[in-house]
Design a protein around this motif. Sequence first.
Motif, PDB file in Angstrom:
ATOM      1  N   PHE A 123      35.218  45.323  35.355  1.00  0.00           N
ATOM      2  CA  PHE A 123      36.576  45.881  35.277  1.00  0.00           C
ATOM      3  C   PHE A 123      36.596  47.137  34.417  1.00  0.00           C
ATOM      4  N   THR A 124      35.935  47.106  33.270  1.00  0.00           N
ATOM      5  CA  THR A 124      35.907  48.266  32.377  1.00  0.00           C
ATOM      6  C   THR A 124      35.299  49.481  33.068  1.00  0.00           C
ATOM      7  N   TRP A 125      34.154  49.272  33.710  1.00  0.00           N
ATOM      8  CA  TRP A 125      33.513  50.387  34.421  1.00  0.00           C
ATOM      9  C   TRP A 125      34.370  50.868  35.592  1.00  0.00           C
ATOM     10  N   ALA A 126      35.007  49.940  36.296  1.00  0.00           N
ATOM     11  CA  ALA A 126      35.852  50.333  37.430  1.00  0.00           C
ATOM     12  C   ALA A 126      36.997  51.216  36.965  1.00  0.00           C
ATOM     13  N   VAL A 127      37.623  50.867  35.855  1.00  0.00           N
ATOM     14  CA  VAL A 127      38.772  51.642  35.366  1.00  0.00           C
ATOM     15  C   VAL A 127      38.339  53.025  34.893  1.00  0.00           C
TER      16      VAL A 127
END
Length: 624
Positions: A70-74
Amino acid sequence: MEPRNPSDAVPAASGPAAVAGLRRAADLGLELAATAMILVAVGVACLQVVMRYVFSAALPWPEEVATWAFTWAVMLGMALATGRGAHIAIDVLPRLLPERAGAVLQFLTASVMATASVVLLVHGMDYVQRAISASPALQMPMKYLFLAVPVGAAFNLFFLFWPDGRRGFLQGAGIVACGVLFYLATRNGAGFLYSEASGPMVLVGVGLVGIMIGVPVAFALMLASFTAFASANPILLVTIAQNMGASLNSFTLLAIPFFIMAAAVMNAGGITPRLVDLAMMMVGHLRGGLAQANVVTNTMLAGVSGSSTADASTIAKLLVPEMARRGYDRPFAAALTAAGSTLANLIPPSLGLIIYAALASVSVGALFVATLVPGLMMAAVLMFVVWLLSRRRGYGGDMPKASGAARLRALLLAIPALILPVIIVGGVRFGVFTATEAGAIAMIYALFCGTFLYRKLTGRNLLEAVRDAVMDTVVIVIIIAAAAPFAWVLAFEQVPQKIAAGLAVLVERPWLLMLAVNVFLLIVGLFMEMIAALVILVPILVPLMVLAGYDPVTFGLVIVMNLVIGALTPPLGVLIFTTARAGGADQVATFRAVLPFLLAMICVLLLVAFVPALTQLPLRWLGP
Protein backbone atom coordinates in the motif's frame (compact mmCIF):
# COMPACT_ATOMS: atom_id res chain seq x y z
CA MET A 1 3.27 22.04 -47.06
CA GLU A 2 4.71 18.58 -47.74
CA PRO A 3 8.36 17.87 -46.84
CA ARG A 4 10.73 17.86 -49.77
CA ASN A 5 12.14 14.49 -48.81
CA PRO A 6 10.13 12.05 -46.69
CA SER A 7 13.27 11.07 -44.84
CA ASP A 8 13.73 14.69 -43.75
CA ALA A 9 10.51 14.48 -41.75
CA VAL A 10 11.54 11.44 -39.75
CA PRO A 11 13.88 13.09 -37.24
CA ALA A 12 11.42 15.91 -36.59
CA ALA A 13 8.55 13.50 -36.08
CA SER A 14 10.42 10.80 -34.22
CA GLY A 15 11.80 13.23 -31.65
CA PRO A 16 8.41 14.32 -30.26
CA ALA A 17 7.09 10.79 -30.66
CA ALA A 18 9.97 9.40 -28.61
CA VAL A 19 9.46 12.09 -25.95
CA ALA A 20 5.75 11.35 -25.69
CA GLY A 21 6.41 7.62 -25.78
CA LEU A 22 8.74 7.76 -22.78
CA ARG A 23 6.16 9.70 -20.80
CA ARG A 24 3.43 7.20 -21.73
CA ALA A 25 5.71 4.31 -20.79
CA ALA A 26 6.42 5.85 -17.38
CA ASP A 27 2.71 6.52 -16.86
CA LEU A 28 1.74 2.97 -17.80
CA GLY A 29 4.52 1.42 -15.75
CA LEU A 30 3.58 3.34 -12.60
CA GLU A 31 -0.11 2.56 -13.11
CA LEU A 32 0.58 -1.15 -13.48
CA ALA A 33 2.86 -1.16 -10.43
CA ALA A 34 0.41 0.76 -8.22
CA THR A 35 -2.55 -1.36 -9.34
CA ALA A 36 -0.66 -4.63 -8.82
CA MET A 37 0.37 -3.57 -5.32
CA ILE A 38 -3.19 -2.63 -4.33
CA LEU A 39 -4.42 -5.99 -5.62
CA VAL A 40 -1.69 -7.76 -3.66
CA ALA A 41 -2.89 -5.96 -0.53
CA VAL A 42 -6.47 -7.10 -1.21
CA GLY A 43 -5.35 -10.66 -1.80
CA VAL A 44 -3.27 -11.05 1.36
CA ALA A 45 -5.96 -9.39 3.51
CA CYS A 46 -8.50 -11.93 2.25
CA LEU A 47 -5.96 -14.71 2.79
CA GLN A 48 -5.65 -13.69 6.43
CA VAL A 49 -9.42 -13.92 6.95
CA VAL A 50 -9.52 -17.37 5.35
CA MET A 51 -6.55 -18.64 7.37
CA ARG A 52 -7.99 -17.30 10.62
CA TYR A 53 -11.54 -18.60 10.32
CA VAL A 54 -11.27 -21.58 7.98
CA PHE A 55 -7.96 -23.07 9.12
CA SER A 56 -7.72 -21.43 12.59
CA ALA A 57 -4.12 -20.48 11.84
CA ALA A 58 -3.59 -16.76 11.36
CA LEU A 59 -0.38 -15.88 9.54
CA PRO A 60 2.08 -13.35 10.97
CA TRP A 61 3.02 -11.58 7.74
CA PRO A 62 -0.12 -10.60 5.69
CA GLU A 63 -0.72 -7.26 7.41
CA GLU A 64 2.90 -6.28 6.93
CA VAL A 65 2.95 -7.27 3.25
CA ALA A 66 -0.33 -5.41 2.67
CA THR A 67 0.84 -2.17 4.29
CA TRP A 68 4.20 -2.23 2.50
CA ALA A 69 2.48 -2.76 -0.85
CA PHE A 70 0.00 0.00 0.00
CA THR A 71 2.78 2.45 0.90
CA TRP A 72 4.61 1.87 -2.38
CA ALA A 73 1.36 2.04 -4.36
CA VAL A 74 0.46 5.43 -2.88
CA MET A 75 3.89 7.00 -3.35
CA LEU A 76 4.20 5.77 -6.95
CA GLY A 77 0.59 6.78 -7.54
CA MET A 78 1.42 10.28 -6.26
CA ALA A 79 3.71 10.74 -9.27
CA LEU A 80 1.12 9.20 -11.57
CA ALA A 81 -1.50 11.70 -10.34
CA THR A 82 0.98 14.54 -10.90
CA GLY A 83 1.51 13.45 -14.48
CA ARG A 84 -2.25 13.34 -15.07
CA GLY A 85 -3.08 16.53 -13.16
CA ALA A 86 -5.37 14.53 -10.89
CA HIS A 87 -4.40 15.78 -7.42
CA ILE A 88 -7.13 17.34 -5.28
CA ALA A 89 -6.84 21.13 -5.35
CA ILE A 90 -9.05 24.16 -4.78
CA ASP A 91 -9.16 25.75 -8.22
CA VAL A 92 -11.46 28.70 -7.45
CA LEU A 93 -8.74 31.35 -7.86
CA PRO A 94 -7.23 29.88 -11.06
CA ARG A 95 -10.68 29.79 -12.67
CA LEU A 96 -11.27 33.47 -11.84
CA LEU A 97 -8.01 34.74 -13.35
CA PRO A 98 -7.54 35.79 -16.99
CA GLU A 99 -5.64 33.40 -19.23
CA ARG A 100 -2.18 34.98 -18.91
CA ALA A 101 -2.35 35.41 -15.14
CA GLY A 102 -3.73 31.88 -14.88
CA ALA A 103 -0.72 30.54 -16.79
CA VAL A 104 1.66 32.34 -14.41
CA LEU A 105 -0.18 30.94 -11.40
CA GLN A 106 -0.08 27.46 -12.94
CA PHE A 107 3.70 27.75 -13.32
CA LEU A 108 3.97 28.89 -9.69
CA THR A 109 1.88 26.01 -8.34
CA ALA A 110 3.90 23.51 -10.38
CA SER A 111 7.09 25.04 -8.95
CA VAL A 112 5.71 24.61 -5.43
CA MET A 113 5.04 20.96 -6.23
CA ALA A 114 8.64 20.65 -7.45
CA THR A 115 9.88 22.23 -4.21
CA ALA A 116 7.93 19.74 -2.11
CA SER A 117 9.26 16.91 -4.28
CA VAL A 118 12.85 18.09 -3.74
CA VAL A 119 12.20 18.11 0.01
CA LEU A 120 10.96 14.51 -0.09
CA LEU A 121 13.80 13.40 -2.33
CA VAL A 122 16.64 15.01 -0.36
CA HIS A 123 15.43 14.38 3.16
CA GLY A 124 13.74 11.11 2.28
CA MET A 125 17.07 9.69 1.11
CA ASP A 126 18.66 11.09 4.26
CA TYR A 127 16.17 9.17 6.39
CA VAL A 128 16.58 5.97 4.34
CA GLN A 129 20.33 6.08 5.07
CA ARG A 130 19.65 6.59 8.78
CA ALA A 131 16.99 3.86 9.15
CA ILE A 132 18.44 0.75 10.81
CA SER A 133 15.39 -1.12 12.19
CA ALA A 134 13.72 -4.16 10.64
CA SER A 135 10.07 -5.08 10.24
CA PRO A 136 8.63 -7.36 12.96
CA ALA A 137 7.23 -10.18 10.82
CA LEU A 138 9.39 -10.34 7.69
CA GLN A 139 12.54 -8.91 9.27
CA MET A 140 12.98 -6.72 6.21
CA PRO A 141 15.03 -3.54 6.71
CA MET A 142 12.59 -0.66 7.21
CA LYS A 143 14.63 1.51 4.89
CA TYR A 144 13.01 -0.33 1.97
CA LEU A 145 9.60 0.81 3.16
CA PHE A 146 10.69 4.44 3.54
CA LEU A 147 12.52 4.31 0.20
CA ALA A 148 9.07 4.63 -1.39
CA VAL A 149 8.99 8.33 -0.40
CA PRO A 150 12.10 9.55 -2.29
CA VAL A 151 11.40 7.22 -5.22
CA GLY A 152 7.89 8.65 -5.57
CA ALA A 153 9.35 12.17 -5.32
CA ALA A 154 11.87 11.42 -8.07
CA PHE A 155 9.10 10.25 -10.41
CA ASN A 156 7.15 13.33 -9.41
CA LEU A 157 9.99 15.56 -10.60
CA PHE A 158 10.19 13.54 -13.81
CA PHE A 159 6.54 14.27 -14.66
CA LEU A 160 6.91 17.95 -13.73
CA PHE A 161 9.94 18.20 -16.04
CA TRP A 162 9.08 15.94 -18.97
CA PRO A 163 7.08 17.60 -21.77
CA ASP A 164 3.37 16.93 -22.22
CA GLY A 165 0.57 18.58 -24.17
CA ARG A 166 0.66 21.60 -21.87
CA ARG A 167 4.38 22.44 -21.69
CA GLY A 168 7.72 21.74 -23.36
CA PHE A 169 11.23 20.97 -22.14
CA LEU A 170 12.11 24.58 -21.35
CA GLN A 171 9.06 25.18 -19.20
CA GLY A 172 9.51 21.85 -17.43
CA ALA A 173 13.16 22.64 -16.78
CA GLY A 174 12.11 26.04 -15.44
CA ILE A 175 9.62 24.44 -13.06
CA VAL A 176 12.18 22.03 -11.63
CA ALA A 177 14.85 24.74 -11.47
CA CYS A 178 12.47 27.04 -9.58
CA GLY A 179 11.65 24.17 -7.25
CA VAL A 180 15.34 23.66 -6.45
CA LEU A 181 15.88 27.41 -6.01
CA PHE A 182 12.82 27.71 -3.72
CA TYR A 183 14.14 24.82 -1.66
CA LEU A 184 17.64 26.32 -1.31
CA ALA A 185 16.34 29.82 -0.62
CA THR A 186 13.95 28.58 2.07
CA ARG A 187 16.53 26.26 3.62
CA ASN A 188 19.19 28.96 3.87
CA GLY A 189 17.10 32.10 4.25
CA ALA A 190 14.29 31.09 6.60
CA GLY A 191 16.36 31.84 9.69
CA PHE A 192 16.65 35.49 8.64
CA LEU A 193 12.92 35.91 8.03
CA TYR A 194 11.36 34.29 11.07
CA SER A 195 12.35 32.62 14.31
CA GLU A 196 11.72 29.02 15.33
CA ALA A 197 9.05 30.30 17.72
CA SER A 198 7.06 31.43 14.68
CA GLY A 199 6.94 27.87 13.34
CA PRO A 200 3.22 27.23 13.98
CA MET A 201 2.14 30.51 12.35
CA VAL A 202 4.38 29.84 9.36
CA LEU A 203 3.10 26.26 9.12
CA VAL A 204 -0.57 27.23 9.05
CA GLY A 205 -0.03 30.37 6.95
CA VAL A 206 1.99 28.68 4.20
CA GLY A 207 -0.39 25.73 4.13
CA LEU A 208 -3.54 27.83 3.82
CA VAL A 209 -2.06 30.25 1.28
CA GLY A 210 -0.83 27.37 -0.84
CA ILE A 211 -4.24 25.68 -0.77
CA MET A 212 -6.06 28.94 -1.57
CA ILE A 213 -3.94 29.74 -4.64
CA GLY A 214 -4.55 26.31 -6.13
CA VAL A 215 -1.55 24.24 -5.05
CA PRO A 216 -2.72 20.62 -4.64
CA VAL A 217 -3.62 20.11 -0.99
CA ALA A 218 -1.02 17.40 -0.39
CA PHE A 219 1.86 19.50 -1.71
CA ALA A 220 0.74 22.61 0.16
CA LEU A 221 0.88 20.60 3.40
CA MET A 222 4.32 19.17 2.55
CA LEU A 223 5.72 22.62 1.80
CA ALA A 224 4.19 24.04 4.98
CA SER A 225 5.87 21.36 7.12
CA PHE A 226 9.22 22.00 5.45
CA THR A 227 8.93 25.78 5.77
CA ALA A 228 8.17 25.56 9.49
CA PHE A 229 11.41 23.61 10.11
CA ALA A 230 13.52 24.97 7.24
CA SER A 231 16.10 26.68 9.46
CA ALA A 232 16.16 23.93 12.10
CA ASN A 233 18.56 21.04 12.60
CA PRO A 234 18.55 18.72 9.54
CA ILE A 235 17.45 15.85 11.78
CA LEU A 236 14.05 17.53 12.15
CA LEU A 237 13.62 17.72 8.37
CA VAL A 238 13.88 13.95 7.95
CA THR A 239 10.71 13.69 10.04
CA ILE A 240 8.73 14.91 7.01
CA ALA A 241 9.56 11.79 4.99
CA GLN A 242 9.52 9.62 8.11
CA ASN A 243 6.01 10.69 9.11
CA MET A 244 4.68 10.32 5.58
CA GLY A 245 6.00 6.78 5.29
CA ALA A 246 4.94 5.82 8.81
CA SER A 247 1.40 7.17 8.31
CA LEU A 248 0.92 4.85 5.32
CA ASN A 249 2.25 1.87 7.25
CA SER A 250 -1.22 1.46 8.73
CA PHE A 251 -3.49 -1.53 8.22
CA THR A 252 -6.56 0.58 9.07
CA LEU A 253 -5.98 2.95 6.14
CA LEU A 254 -6.09 -0.01 3.77
CA ALA A 255 -9.87 0.05 4.20
CA ILE A 256 -9.93 3.12 1.96
CA PRO A 257 -8.71 1.50 -1.29
CA PHE A 258 -10.64 -1.68 -0.51
CA PHE A 259 -14.01 0.05 -0.20
CA ILE A 260 -13.36 2.43 -3.09
CA MET A 261 -12.45 -0.55 -5.29
CA ALA A 262 -15.49 -2.54 -4.11
CA ALA A 263 -17.78 0.37 -5.01
CA ALA A 264 -16.14 0.80 -8.42
CA VAL A 265 -16.46 -2.90 -9.20
CA MET A 266 -20.11 -2.99 -8.10
CA ASN A 267 -20.89 0.02 -10.28
CA ALA A 268 -19.18 -1.65 -13.24
CA GLY A 269 -21.03 -4.87 -12.42
CA GLY A 270 -24.44 -3.22 -12.75
CA ILE A 271 -25.35 -2.77 -9.10
CA THR A 272 -26.20 0.95 -9.21
CA PRO A 273 -28.98 0.62 -11.82
CA ARG A 274 -30.55 -2.14 -9.68
CA LEU A 275 -30.63 0.17 -6.67
CA VAL A 276 -32.13 2.98 -8.76
CA ASP A 277 -34.82 0.61 -10.05
CA LEU A 278 -35.68 -0.47 -6.50
CA ALA A 279 -35.89 3.12 -5.30
CA MET A 280 -38.16 4.04 -8.21
CA MET A 281 -40.47 1.12 -7.47
CA MET A 282 -40.71 2.03 -3.79
CA VAL A 283 -41.18 5.83 -3.86
CA GLY A 284 -41.40 6.89 -7.50
CA HIS A 285 -45.19 7.42 -7.34
CA LEU A 286 -45.02 9.87 -4.42
CA ARG A 287 -45.05 13.65 -4.69
CA GLY A 288 -41.54 14.46 -5.91
CA GLY A 289 -41.13 10.74 -6.52
CA LEU A 290 -38.03 10.86 -8.70
CA ALA A 291 -36.38 13.22 -6.22
CA GLN A 292 -37.38 10.89 -3.37
CA ALA A 293 -35.87 8.01 -5.34
CA ASN A 294 -32.68 10.05 -5.63
CA VAL A 295 -32.36 10.18 -1.82
CA VAL A 296 -33.26 6.51 -1.41
CA THR A 297 -30.67 5.52 -4.03
CA ASN A 298 -28.02 7.59 -2.28
CA THR A 299 -28.93 5.91 1.01
CA MET A 300 -28.62 2.40 -0.41
CA LEU A 301 -25.49 3.16 -2.41
CA ALA A 302 -23.89 4.67 0.72
CA GLY A 303 -23.90 1.20 2.23
CA VAL A 304 -21.76 0.01 -0.66
CA SER A 305 -19.46 2.92 -1.45
CA GLY A 306 -18.28 5.03 1.50
CA SER A 307 -17.18 7.80 -0.90
CA SER A 308 -19.38 10.88 -1.28
CA THR A 309 -17.58 12.11 -4.40
CA ALA A 310 -17.96 8.76 -6.16
CA ASP A 311 -21.67 8.59 -5.33
CA ALA A 312 -22.24 12.20 -6.38
CA SER A 313 -20.71 11.63 -9.80
CA THR A 314 -22.42 8.27 -10.41
CA ILE A 315 -25.94 9.31 -9.40
CA ALA A 316 -25.73 12.73 -11.07
CA LYS A 317 -25.02 11.06 -14.40
CA LEU A 318 -27.92 8.65 -13.95
CA LEU A 319 -30.66 10.75 -12.37
CA VAL A 320 -30.13 14.49 -12.99
CA PRO A 321 -30.83 14.31 -16.76
CA GLU A 322 -33.89 12.10 -16.12
CA MET A 323 -35.18 14.50 -13.45
CA ALA A 324 -34.73 17.44 -15.82
CA ARG A 325 -36.61 15.54 -18.54
CA ARG A 326 -39.54 15.00 -16.14
CA GLY A 327 -39.84 18.70 -15.26
CA TYR A 328 -37.56 19.08 -12.25
CA ASP A 329 -35.36 22.15 -12.18
CA ARG A 330 -31.86 20.99 -13.15
CA PRO A 331 -30.01 22.94 -10.41
CA PHE A 332 -32.49 21.50 -7.87
CA ALA A 333 -31.74 18.00 -9.13
CA ALA A 334 -27.98 18.56 -8.95
CA ALA A 335 -28.23 20.14 -5.47
CA LEU A 336 -30.34 17.26 -4.17
CA THR A 337 -27.87 14.73 -5.56
CA ALA A 338 -24.98 16.55 -3.88
CA ALA A 339 -26.81 16.69 -0.54
CA GLY A 340 -27.79 13.02 -0.80
CA SER A 341 -24.24 11.97 -1.61
CA THR A 342 -23.11 13.15 1.84
CA LEU A 343 -24.85 10.03 3.19
CA ALA A 344 -21.91 7.98 1.91
CA ASN A 345 -19.88 9.38 4.81
CA LEU A 346 -22.72 9.04 7.33
CA ILE A 347 -23.71 5.42 6.70
CA PRO A 348 -21.24 2.50 6.99
CA PRO A 349 -18.80 1.96 5.37
CA SER A 350 -17.84 5.64 5.65
CA LEU A 351 -14.34 6.58 4.54
CA GLY A 352 -14.52 9.70 6.70
CA LEU A 353 -15.27 7.64 9.79
CA ILE A 354 -12.52 5.14 8.96
CA ILE A 355 -10.00 7.97 8.67
CA TYR A 356 -11.24 9.51 11.93
CA ALA A 357 -10.91 6.14 13.66
CA ALA A 358 -7.30 5.82 12.52
CA LEU A 359 -6.45 9.34 13.67
CA ALA A 360 -8.28 9.29 17.00
CA SER A 361 -7.57 5.63 17.94
CA VAL A 362 -11.30 4.91 18.14
CA SER A 363 -13.03 1.62 17.27
CA VAL A 364 -14.25 1.57 13.67
CA GLY A 365 -16.99 -0.87 14.68
CA ALA A 366 -18.25 1.54 17.35
CA LEU A 367 -18.35 4.39 14.84
CA PHE A 368 -20.24 2.25 12.32
CA VAL A 369 -22.87 1.31 14.89
CA ALA A 370 -23.17 4.82 16.33
CA THR A 371 -23.80 6.41 12.93
CA LEU A 372 -26.77 4.21 11.99
CA VAL A 373 -29.42 6.48 13.57
CA PRO A 374 -27.87 9.84 12.54
CA GLY A 375 -27.35 8.58 8.98
CA LEU A 376 -30.97 7.48 8.62
CA MET A 377 -32.12 10.73 10.25
CA MET A 378 -30.21 12.68 7.61
CA ALA A 379 -31.83 10.66 4.83
CA ALA A 380 -35.28 11.20 6.35
CA VAL A 381 -34.86 14.96 6.68
CA LEU A 382 -33.68 15.22 3.05
CA MET A 383 -36.80 13.35 1.94
CA PHE A 384 -38.95 15.70 4.04
CA VAL A 385 -37.41 18.76 2.36
CA VAL A 386 -37.98 17.15 -1.03
CA TRP A 387 -41.65 16.63 -0.16
CA LEU A 388 -42.07 20.27 0.94
CA LEU A 389 -40.37 21.71 -2.13
CA SER A 390 -42.14 19.32 -4.49
CA ARG A 391 -45.56 20.30 -3.14
CA ARG A 392 -44.74 23.98 -3.54
CA ARG A 393 -43.30 23.62 -7.06
CA GLY A 394 -45.52 20.85 -8.36
CA TYR A 395 -42.77 18.32 -8.91
CA GLY A 396 -43.60 14.64 -9.43
CA GLY A 397 -46.88 12.84 -9.07
CA ASP A 398 -46.79 11.75 -12.73
CA MET A 399 -45.56 8.19 -12.24
CA PRO A 400 -47.91 5.27 -11.64
CA LYS A 401 -47.62 3.24 -8.46
CA ALA A 402 -45.63 0.06 -9.02
CA SER A 403 -47.38 -3.23 -8.48
CA GLY A 404 -46.43 -5.54 -5.63
CA ALA A 405 -44.96 -8.03 -8.07
CA ALA A 406 -42.78 -5.36 -9.69
CA ARG A 407 -41.55 -4.19 -6.30
CA LEU A 408 -40.75 -7.72 -5.22
CA ARG A 409 -38.85 -8.36 -8.44
CA ALA A 410 -36.81 -5.16 -8.00
CA LEU A 411 -36.10 -6.07 -4.38
CA LEU A 412 -34.91 -9.56 -5.29
CA LEU A 413 -32.56 -8.14 -7.91
CA ALA A 414 -31.14 -5.61 -5.42
CA ILE A 415 -30.80 -7.99 -2.44
CA PRO A 416 -27.16 -8.93 -3.20
CA ALA A 417 -26.20 -5.25 -2.95
CA LEU A 418 -28.34 -4.65 0.14
CA ILE A 419 -26.70 -7.58 1.93
CA LEU A 420 -23.25 -6.00 1.69
CA PRO A 421 -23.75 -3.33 4.41
CA VAL A 422 -25.09 -6.02 6.73
CA ILE A 423 -21.99 -8.13 6.09
CA ILE A 424 -19.70 -5.17 6.73
CA VAL A 425 -21.32 -3.84 9.91
CA GLY A 426 -22.10 -7.29 11.30
CA GLY A 427 -18.65 -8.66 10.56
CA VAL A 428 -16.88 -5.70 12.18
CA ARG A 429 -19.34 -5.58 15.11
CA PHE A 430 -18.97 -9.27 16.02
CA GLY A 431 -15.23 -9.40 15.43
CA VAL A 432 -15.30 -11.71 12.41
CA PHE A 433 -12.93 -9.36 10.63
CA THR A 434 -11.44 -5.89 10.99
CA ALA A 435 -12.73 -2.88 9.04
CA THR A 436 -9.83 -3.29 6.62
CA GLU A 437 -10.51 -6.97 6.08
CA ALA A 438 -14.19 -6.07 5.63
CA GLY A 439 -13.13 -3.87 2.71
CA ALA A 440 -11.22 -6.74 1.13
CA ILE A 441 -14.20 -9.06 1.60
CA ALA A 442 -16.45 -6.40 0.05
CA MET A 443 -14.13 -6.31 -2.97
CA ILE A 444 -14.33 -10.10 -3.43
CA TYR A 445 -18.11 -9.98 -2.91
CA ALA A 446 -18.41 -7.24 -5.55
CA LEU A 447 -16.49 -9.38 -8.03
CA PHE A 448 -18.80 -12.31 -7.32
CA CYS A 449 -21.98 -10.23 -7.74
CA GLY A 450 -20.85 -8.52 -10.93
CA THR A 451 -19.61 -11.72 -12.55
CA PHE A 452 -22.09 -14.41 -11.53
CA LEU A 453 -25.30 -12.64 -10.36
CA TYR A 454 -25.67 -9.54 -12.54
CA ARG A 455 -23.29 -10.74 -15.27
CA LYS A 456 -22.39 -7.17 -16.25
CA LEU A 457 -18.74 -7.36 -15.27
CA THR A 458 -16.36 -7.86 -18.17
CA GLY A 459 -12.61 -7.82 -18.35
CA ARG A 460 -12.64 -4.37 -19.90
CA ASN A 461 -14.96 -2.62 -17.46
CA LEU A 462 -13.31 -4.41 -14.52
CA LEU A 463 -9.93 -3.07 -15.62
CA GLU A 464 -11.35 0.45 -15.96
CA ALA A 465 -13.02 0.21 -12.55
CA VAL A 466 -9.80 -0.93 -10.86
CA ARG A 467 -7.76 1.79 -12.58
CA ASP A 468 -10.22 4.50 -11.52
CA ALA A 469 -10.32 3.13 -7.98
CA VAL A 470 -6.53 3.16 -7.68
CA MET A 471 -6.37 6.80 -8.79
CA ASP A 472 -9.21 7.79 -6.44
CA THR A 473 -7.35 6.06 -3.63
CA VAL A 474 -4.06 7.77 -4.33
CA VAL A 475 -5.39 11.33 -4.44
CA ILE A 476 -7.19 10.79 -1.13
CA VAL A 477 -4.50 8.92 0.78
CA ILE A 478 -1.61 11.15 -0.30
CA ILE A 479 -3.34 14.00 1.52
CA ILE A 480 -3.45 11.89 4.67
CA ALA A 481 0.24 11.09 4.27
CA ALA A 482 1.16 14.74 3.65
CA ALA A 483 -0.89 15.89 6.63
CA ALA A 484 0.97 13.52 8.97
CA PRO A 485 4.13 15.69 9.20
CA PHE A 486 1.88 18.76 9.33
CA ALA A 487 0.13 17.33 12.40
CA TRP A 488 3.49 16.27 13.86
CA VAL A 489 4.78 19.84 13.65
CA LEU A 490 1.65 21.06 15.43
CA ALA A 491 2.20 18.51 18.18
CA PHE A 492 5.94 19.30 18.38
CA GLU A 493 5.14 22.97 18.86
CA GLN A 494 2.46 22.04 21.46
CA VAL A 495 -0.28 23.81 19.51
CA PRO A 496 -3.06 21.47 20.76
CA GLN A 497 -2.05 22.16 24.35
CA LYS A 498 -1.99 25.90 23.74
CA ILE A 499 -5.44 25.83 22.11
CA ALA A 500 -6.76 23.71 24.95
CA ALA A 501 -5.36 26.22 27.46
CA GLY A 502 -6.99 29.07 25.56
CA LEU A 503 -10.34 27.29 25.53
CA ALA A 504 -10.11 26.13 29.13
CA VAL A 505 -12.94 28.42 30.12
CA LEU A 506 -15.20 26.75 27.55
CA VAL A 507 -14.29 23.28 28.82
CA GLU A 508 -16.16 24.18 31.99
CA ARG A 509 -19.24 24.85 29.83
CA PRO A 510 -19.34 21.84 27.50
CA TRP A 511 -22.46 22.93 25.59
CA LEU A 512 -20.82 26.27 24.74
CA LEU A 513 -17.62 24.49 23.68
CA MET A 514 -19.60 22.13 21.42
CA LEU A 515 -21.42 25.07 19.84
CA ALA A 516 -18.16 26.94 19.26
CA VAL A 517 -16.50 23.86 17.75
CA ASN A 518 -19.45 23.29 15.41
CA VAL A 519 -19.31 26.88 14.15
CA PHE A 520 -15.54 26.56 13.71
CA LEU A 521 -15.86 23.29 11.78
CA LEU A 522 -18.55 24.69 9.50
CA ILE A 523 -16.22 27.59 8.68
CA VAL A 524 -13.31 25.20 8.08
CA GLY A 525 -15.52 23.20 5.73
CA LEU A 526 -15.93 26.29 3.55
CA PHE A 527 -12.25 26.28 2.66
CA MET A 528 -10.75 22.85 3.30
CA GLU A 529 -11.30 19.38 1.90
CA MET A 530 -12.65 16.88 4.45
CA ILE A 531 -9.69 14.52 4.60
CA ALA A 532 -7.11 17.28 5.01
CA ALA A 533 -9.25 18.93 7.69
CA LEU A 534 -9.64 15.64 9.57
CA VAL A 535 -5.94 14.93 9.63
CA ILE A 536 -5.09 18.44 10.80
CA LEU A 537 -7.91 19.00 13.31
CA VAL A 538 -8.51 15.61 14.93
CA PRO A 539 -5.25 15.64 16.95
CA ILE A 540 -6.15 19.14 18.17
CA LEU A 541 -9.86 18.84 18.91
CA VAL A 542 -10.35 15.29 20.20
CA PRO A 543 -8.28 15.72 23.40
CA LEU A 544 -10.09 18.97 24.07
CA MET A 545 -13.55 17.43 23.64
CA VAL A 546 -12.66 14.41 25.76
CA LEU A 547 -11.45 16.79 28.47
CA ALA A 548 -14.86 18.47 28.34
CA GLY A 549 -16.55 15.10 28.87
CA TYR A 550 -17.66 14.27 25.32
CA ASP A 551 -17.42 10.74 23.99
CA PRO A 552 -14.88 10.54 21.12
CA VAL A 553 -17.23 8.30 19.12
CA THR A 554 -20.02 10.89 19.21
CA PHE A 555 -17.58 13.67 18.40
CA GLY A 556 -16.33 11.64 15.42
CA LEU A 557 -19.81 11.77 13.92
CA VAL A 558 -20.07 15.49 14.68
CA ILE A 559 -16.79 16.38 12.98
CA VAL A 560 -17.48 14.22 9.90
CA MET A 561 -21.02 15.63 9.56
CA ASN A 562 -19.68 19.18 9.75
CA LEU A 563 -17.04 18.58 7.12
CA VAL A 564 -19.32 16.78 4.63
CA ILE A 565 -21.76 19.68 4.97
CA GLY A 566 -18.81 21.90 4.09
CA ALA A 567 -18.50 20.00 0.81
CA LEU A 568 -21.81 21.65 -0.19
CA THR A 569 -20.74 25.25 0.49
CA PRO A 570 -18.67 27.70 -1.55
CA PRO A 571 -15.90 28.36 -2.34
CA LEU A 572 -14.73 24.71 -2.22
CA GLY A 573 -18.10 22.94 -2.56
CA VAL A 574 -16.58 19.87 -4.19
CA LEU A 575 -19.85 17.90 -4.23
CA ILE A 576 -21.73 20.80 -5.84
CA PHE A 577 -19.07 21.18 -8.53
CA THR A 578 -19.15 17.42 -9.12
CA THR A 579 -22.92 17.09 -9.54
CA ALA A 580 -23.32 20.35 -11.47
CA ARG A 581 -20.64 19.29 -13.94
CA ALA A 582 -21.90 15.72 -14.28
CA GLY A 583 -25.56 16.81 -14.49
CA GLY A 584 -25.08 19.84 -16.74
CA ALA A 585 -26.42 22.38 -14.21
CA ASP A 586 -25.33 25.95 -13.56
CA GLN A 587 -22.98 25.97 -10.56
CA VAL A 588 -24.16 29.25 -9.01
CA ALA A 589 -27.81 28.20 -9.32
CA THR A 590 -26.95 24.82 -7.80
CA PHE A 591 -25.34 26.51 -4.78
CA ARG A 592 -28.55 28.50 -4.29
CA ALA A 593 -30.72 25.40 -4.71
CA VAL A 594 -28.86 23.49 -2.00
CA LEU A 595 -29.66 26.04 0.74
CA PRO A 596 -32.89 24.36 2.00
CA PHE A 597 -31.08 21.03 2.24
CA LEU A 598 -28.18 22.67 4.07
CA LEU A 599 -30.48 24.16 6.71
CA ALA A 600 -32.16 20.80 7.31
CA MET A 601 -28.81 19.01 7.56
CA ILE A 602 -27.52 21.53 10.10
CA CYS A 603 -30.61 20.86 12.23
CA VAL A 604 -29.76 17.15 12.28
CA LEU A 605 -26.14 17.99 13.05
CA LEU A 606 -27.15 20.02 16.11
CA LEU A 607 -29.40 17.21 17.31
CA VAL A 608 -26.55 14.72 17.07
CA ALA A 609 -24.17 17.13 18.81
CA PHE A 610 -26.47 17.97 21.73
CA VAL A 611 -28.49 14.75 22.13
CA PRO A 612 -25.83 12.08 22.78
CA ALA A 613 -28.49 9.38 23.15
CA LEU A 614 -28.86 9.32 19.34
CA THR A 615 -25.40 7.78 19.11
CA GLN A 616 -24.97 6.20 22.53
CA LEU A 617 -28.15 4.10 22.61
CA PRO A 618 -27.25 2.13 19.45
CA LEU A 619 -23.83 1.54 20.99
CA ARG A 620 -25.41 0.13 24.15
CA TRP A 621 -27.65 -2.18 22.14
CA LEU A 622 -25.29 -3.25 19.37
CA GLY A 623 -21.90 -1.74 20.04
CA PRO A 624 -18.68 -3.68 20.43
